[in-house]
Design a protein around this motif. Structure first.
Motif, PDB file in Angstrom:
ATOM      1  N   ASN A 194      -4.864  -8.774 -22.499  1.00 26.21           N
ATOM      2  CA  ASN A 194      -5.177 -10.115 -23.010  1.00 26.21           C
ATOM      3  C   ASN A 194      -4.016 -11.055 -22.737  1.00 26.21           C
ATOM      4  O   ASN A 194      -4.205 -12.210 -22.322  1.00 26.21           O
ATOM      5  CB  ASN A 194      -5.463 -10.063 -24.509  1.00 26.21           C
ATOM      6  CG  ASN A 194      -6.767  -9.358 -24.831  1.00 26.21           C
ATOM      7  OD1 ASN A 194      -7.704  -9.393 -24.044  1.00 26.21           O
ATOM      8  ND2 ASN A 194      -6.825  -8.724 -25.988  1.00 26.21           N
ATOM      9  N   VAL A 195      -2.806 -10.554 -22.969  1.00 25.92           N
ATOM     10  CA  VAL A 195      -1.610 -11.360 -22.692  1.00 25.92           C
ATOM     11  C   VAL A 195      -1.475 -11.598 -21.195  1.00 25.92           C
ATOM     12  O   VAL A 195      -1.168 -12.711 -20.753  1.00 25.92           O
ATOM     13  CB  VAL A 195      -0.348 -10.677 -23.246  1.00 25.92           C
ATOM     14  CG1 VAL A 195       0.894 -11.524 -22.930  1.00 25.92           C
ATOM     15  CG2 VAL A 195      -0.457 -10.457 -24.748  1.00 25.92           C
ATOM     16  N   VAL A 196      -1.706 -10.557 -20.407  1.00 26.70           N
ATOM     17  CA  VAL A 196      -1.619 -10.697 -18.945  1.00 26.70           C
ATOM     18  C   VAL A 196      -2.605 -11.745 -18.446  1.00 26.70           C
ATOM     19  O   VAL A 196      -2.251 -12.614 -17.624  1.00 26.70           O
ATOM     20  CB  VAL A 196      -1.882  -9.333 -18.261  1.00 26.70           C
ATOM     21  CG1 VAL A 196      -2.084  -9.511 -16.753  1.00 26.70           C
ATOM     22  CG2 VAL A 196      -0.736  -8.372 -18.532  1.00 26.70           C
ATOM     23  N   ASP A 197      -3.835 -11.715 -18.940  1.00 31.92           N
ATOM     24  CA  ASP A 197      -4.839 -12.711 -18.527  1.00 31.92           C
ATOM     25  C   ASP A 197      -4.405 -14.121 -18.917  1.00 31.92           C
ATOM     26  O   ASP A 197      -4.618 -15.081 -18.158  1.00 31.92           O
ATOM     27  CB  ASP A 197      -6.191 -12.389 -19.159  1.00 31.92           C
ATOM     28  CG  ASP A 197      -6.888 -11.227 -18.484  1.00 31.92           C
ATOM     29  OD1 ASP A 197      -6.584 -10.943 -17.313  1.00 31.92           O
ATOM     30  OD2 ASP A 197      -7.742 -10.595 -19.137  1.00 31.92           O
ATOM     31  N   TYR A 198      -3.836 -14.247 -20.090  1.00 31.20           N
ATOM     32  CA  TYR A 198      -3.341 -15.550 -20.545  1.00 31.20           C
ATOM     33  C   TYR A 198      -2.264 -16.064 -19.590  1.00 31.20           C
ATOM     34  O   TYR A 198      -2.284 -17.242 -19.182  1.00 31.20           O
ATOM     35  CB  TYR A 198      -2.782 -15.426 -21.959  1.00 31.20           C
ATOM     36  CG  TYR A 198      -1.971 -16.611 -22.419  1.00 31.20           C
ATOM     37  CD1 TYR A 198      -2.591 -17.742 -22.923  1.00 31.20           C
ATOM     38  CD2 TYR A 198      -0.581 -16.593 -22.341  1.00 31.20           C
ATOM     39  CE1 TYR A 198      -1.845 -18.841 -23.338  1.00 31.20           C
ATOM     40  CE2 TYR A 198       0.172 -17.676 -22.749  1.00 31.20           C
ATOM     41  CZ  TYR A 198      -0.463 -18.802 -23.257  1.00 31.20           C
ATOM     42  OH  TYR A 198       0.292 -19.880 -23.658  1.00 31.20           O
ATOM     43  N   LEU A 199      -1.332 -15.195 -19.207  1.00 28.33           N
ATOM     44  CA  LEU A 199      -0.236 -15.609 -18.324  1.00 28.33           C
ATOM     45  C   LEU A 199      -0.732 -15.906 -16.914  1.00 28.33           C
ATOM     46  O   LEU A 199      -0.222 -16.823 -16.254  1.00 28.33           O
ATOM     47  CB  LEU A 199       0.836 -14.514 -18.293  1.00 28.33           C
ATOM     48  CG  LEU A 199       1.590 -14.321 -19.608  1.00 28.33           C
ATOM     49  CD1 LEU A 199       2.464 -13.066 -19.546  1.00 28.33           C
ATOM     50  CD2 LEU A 199       2.444 -15.550 -19.941  1.00 28.33           C
ATOM     51  N   ILE A 200      -1.728 -15.164 -16.462  1.00 24.29           N
ATOM     52  CA  ILE A 200      -2.324 -15.460 -15.154  1.00 24.29           C
ATOM     53  C   ILE A 200      -2.887 -16.874 -15.151  1.00 24.29           C
ATOM     54  O   ILE A 200      -2.696 -17.638 -14.198  1.00 24.29           O
ATOM     55  CB  ILE A 200      -3.426 -14.439 -14.818  1.00 24.29           C
ATOM     56  CG1 ILE A 200      -2.814 -13.075 -14.492  1.00 24.29           C
ATOM     57  CG2 ILE A 200      -4.282 -14.927 -13.633  1.00 24.29           C
ATOM     58  CD1 ILE A 200      -3.843 -11.970 -14.327  1.00 24.29           C
TER      59      ILE A 200
END
Length: 207
Positions: A194-200
């Motif tokens: 979820n964090v990775v998707d946010y940063l992407i």
């Protein structure tokens, strides 16, 4: 009309704003002090630092496989084996051999399973050569690559990158050379992607 507009704001806009402010340095991810150059400026690069012997990496792997199964074209996902201990080296070499021989799709998940489910001691060149033979790689070819210049060069490059990222454990996700996401920063392994998707999405806005 004003009440209707206010209701719209509360219903639709506030959740969006809350989501946008959900993660920040120290809450979800860590900023990498000196951003590390990525392979392509046209894509958002995501790198997973891992070790086959790590139970946390093994537990994360189903989430990794599900997340990476249908990535958009502008996201470039890579694995990067770490060597934080002497007994990590054989596994890192095994990954690089698999990558060079284009059999990662066959060996990656199965090597995790062999170690953590089947309890196989795959810590030596001979043991790993026997494992790779199940996936069409001859013992001769495996051992030829295991101590090759190509594998040793990749080990050095991986070590330099991991140091530059400031990663000190596994698993860790690096987003575009700028952010480090761990189970600790993300408040649990289940929230890492979820964090990775946010940063992407944040990186897309700057590209």
């Amino acid at each position: 009309m004003k009440k209707l507009f206010l209701s719209f704001v509360l219903t639709f806009l506030l959740p969006t704003l809350a989501m946008a402010a959900e993660y920040s340095p120290g809450n979800g991810y860590t900023l990498i002090k000196s951003p590390v150059r990525t392979a392509s400026p046209d894509k958002v690069e995501v790198v997973e630092i891992f070790w086959y012997g790590c139970p946390h990496c093994f537990a994360l792997e189903p989430l990794t496989q599900a997340w990476s199964a249908d990535l958009p074209e502008d996201v470039d996902f890579k694995f990067l084996p770490a060597v934080f201990g002497r007994n990590w080296l054989a596994h890192a070499k095994a990954y690089h051999v698999a990558d060079i021989l284009n059999v990662v799709d066959k060996t990656h998940v199965n090597l995790f399973n062999a170690i953590h489910l089947d309890k196989r001691r795959l810590n030596s060149e001979d043991d790993l050569a026997e494992f790779f033979a199940q996936y069409g790689v001859s013992e001769e070819e495996f051992k030829k690559q295991y101590d090759s210049f190509a594998v040793n060069s990749r080990l050095k490059q991986a070590d330099a990158k991991i140091r530059a990222y400031g990663a000190r454990g596994v698993p860790g996700l690096i987003v575009n050379g700028k952010y480090l996401v761990t189970a600790e920063t993300a408040n649990g392994s289940n929230n890492i992607y979820n964090v990775v998707d946010y940063l992407i999405e944040q990186e897309r806005k700057t590209m």
